[in-house]
Design a protein around this motif. Sequence first.
Motif, PDB file in Angstrom:
ATOM      1  N   LEU A  29       7.069   2.850  -2.231  1.00 30.69           N
ATOM      2  CA  LEU A  29       8.129   2.053  -2.854  1.00 30.69           C
ATOM      3  C   LEU A  29       8.793   1.058  -1.914  1.00 30.69           C
ATOM      4  O   LEU A  29       9.598   0.243  -2.371  1.00 30.69           O
ATOM      5  N   GLY A  30       8.490   1.104  -0.636  1.00 25.82           N
ATOM      6  CA  GLY A  30       9.287   0.387   0.345  1.00 25.82           C
ATOM      7  C   GLY A  30       9.010  -1.102   0.450  1.00 25.82           C
ATOM      8  O   GLY A  30       8.185  -1.674  -0.268  1.00 25.82           O
ATOM      9  N   HIS A  31       9.710  -1.742   1.405  1.00 28.37           N
ATOM     10  CA  HIS A  31       9.605  -3.188   1.610  1.00 28.37           C
ATOM     11  C   HIS A  31       8.198  -3.609   2.021  1.00 28.37           C
ATOM     12  O   HIS A  31       7.827  -4.777   1.842  1.00 28.37           O
ATOM     13  N   HIS A  32       7.435  -2.687   2.566  1.00 31.26           N
ATOM     14  CA  HIS A  32       6.093  -2.990   3.066  1.00 31.26           C
ATOM     15  C   HIS A  32       5.044  -3.006   1.955  1.00 31.26           C
ATOM     16  O   HIS A  32       3.859  -3.241   2.236  1.00 31.26           O
ATOM     17  N   ALA A  33       5.425  -2.755   0.695  1.00 29.78           N
ATOM     18  CA  ALA A  33       4.469  -2.493  -0.382  1.00 29.78           C
ATOM     19  C   ALA A  33       3.489  -3.637  -0.602  1.00 29.78           C
ATOM     20  O   ALA A  33       2.289  -3.411  -0.786  1.00 29.78           O
ATOM     21  N   ALA A  34       3.971  -4.884  -0.592  1.00 28.94           N
ATOM     22  CA  ALA A  34       3.084  -6.012  -0.867  1.00 28.94           C
ATOM     23  C   ALA A  34       2.018  -6.143   0.223  1.00 28.94           C
ATOM     24  O   ALA A  34       0.823  -6.303  -0.074  1.00 28.94           O
ATOM     25  N   ARG A  35       2.446  -6.084   1.475  1.00 30.92           N
ATOM     26  CA  ARG A  35       1.481  -6.154   2.578  1.00 30.92           C
ATOM     27  C   ARG A  35       0.508  -4.981   2.523  1.00 30.92           C
ATOM     28  O   ARG A  35      -0.697  -5.136   2.766  1.00 30.92           O
ATOM     29  N   LEU A  36       1.017  -3.801   2.192  1.00 27.53           N
ATOM     30  CA  LEU A  36       0.183  -2.614   2.114  1.00 27.53           C
ATOM     31  C   LEU A  36      -0.899  -2.769   1.045  1.00 27.53           C
ATOM     32  O   LEU A  36      -2.068  -2.440   1.273  1.00 27.53           O
ATOM     33  N   ALA A  37      -0.525  -3.286  -0.127  1.00 30.21           N
ATOM     34  CA  ALA A  37      -1.491  -3.465  -1.207  1.00 30.21           C
ATOM     35  C   ALA A  37      -2.601  -4.421  -0.793  1.00 30.21           C
ATOM     36  O   ALA A  37      -3.790  -4.189  -1.078  1.00 30.21           O
ATOM     37  N   GLU A  38      -2.250  -5.511  -0.126  1.00 27.70           N
ATOM     38  CA  GLU A  38      -3.272  -6.461   0.320  1.00 27.70           C
ATOM     39  C   GLU A  38      -4.249  -5.814   1.290  1.00 27.70           C
ATOM     40  O   GLU A  38      -5.467  -6.000   1.189  1.00 27.70           O
ATOM     41  N   GLU A  39      -3.732  -5.034   2.231  1.00 28.65           N
ATOM     42  CA  GLU A  39      -4.589  -4.362   3.207  1.00 28.65           C
ATOM     43  C   GLU A  39      -5.506  -3.347   2.526  1.00 28.65           C
ATOM     44  O   GLU A  39      -6.710  -3.275   2.808  1.00 28.65           O
TER      45      GLU A  39
END
Length: 312
Positions: free
Chosen positions: A294-304
């Motif tokens: 759920l955190g702020h890193h979610a968008a970057r995480l999804a791309e990776e």
Amino acid sequence: MNRRSHEVHPREHTVQTRDGVRLALHEVGGDGPGVLLVHGFAQNRHTFALGALPDAFVRCGARVFYGELRGHGRSQRPERPWDLADHLDEDLPALIRAVAERTGGPVHLGGHSMGGMLGYALLTRDVLLASLVTYCAPAILGATRTAVRAAALLAPVAARGRRVPMHHFLRLVSRPLTKDRAPPGLRGLQRFTSLVTPSAGERAALRGALASADPESPRVARQLARMAVRRRPELLGLDLVDCVRRSPLPVALVVGTHDVFAPPKSVRPLLGPGQAGPRRLVQIPGGSHVDVPLGHHAARLAEELWAFVVRA
């Protein structure tokens, strides 16, 4: 697409298991390979719906769904207590089959906590999977904290009724655990539970995920408690290390460095030599059990993650 619209106006489908239980399958949107996101213990679609991860997967080219296991969210709550075998043998195959029928191909499964642990076991089954991504899903539950084992020893006492009232407890602690700049005593409680890192995401989303919890089956609680006490990578008689090692599918393991339930050490046995397929470990610095998906890193995480499972 507005992130909030997923939670408020999802397109809901009804899926029926072989044993006749009705499950809720929520379609987020997108046009591409299917991604099915499944919650963990005492949780529901809000584990993912309140964060940015689903939107990010849609932007990457996926068609995203949330699945809710029996007794959770909008799915049917059977009269008899259910157990992990019901989730593994009935619920997950039915949800995966429904997504595969709608998308026309194998499904990328994402599971949080218990949902990811079930995903490890599911790798041995003949289901239409393209990959597995787990979020805070230990192979060895309670690998590094004696407090987790101590709580597991008390679980049979709490699991004597027809339902384990996790929803009452998590609703009660949802505000104090997500309070930023908390006083010293409260900060101690936050560190001890390690359910949430308040600065890791939007507090409303983190609080909402905790406050919307469901009562849990006592049989599931006892099964997970036994895993924590024994500290073995076994679920329903299956060796999770062997399940992952033998699978040719891409498997990514996402963990938070501050998560006491699923720290990096709890998944490292799954990354041993002799893997039949590609593997990746992603560590979220400062991440805890609830904020990793759920955190702020979610968008970057999804791309990776999407780049990993598609290329693999």
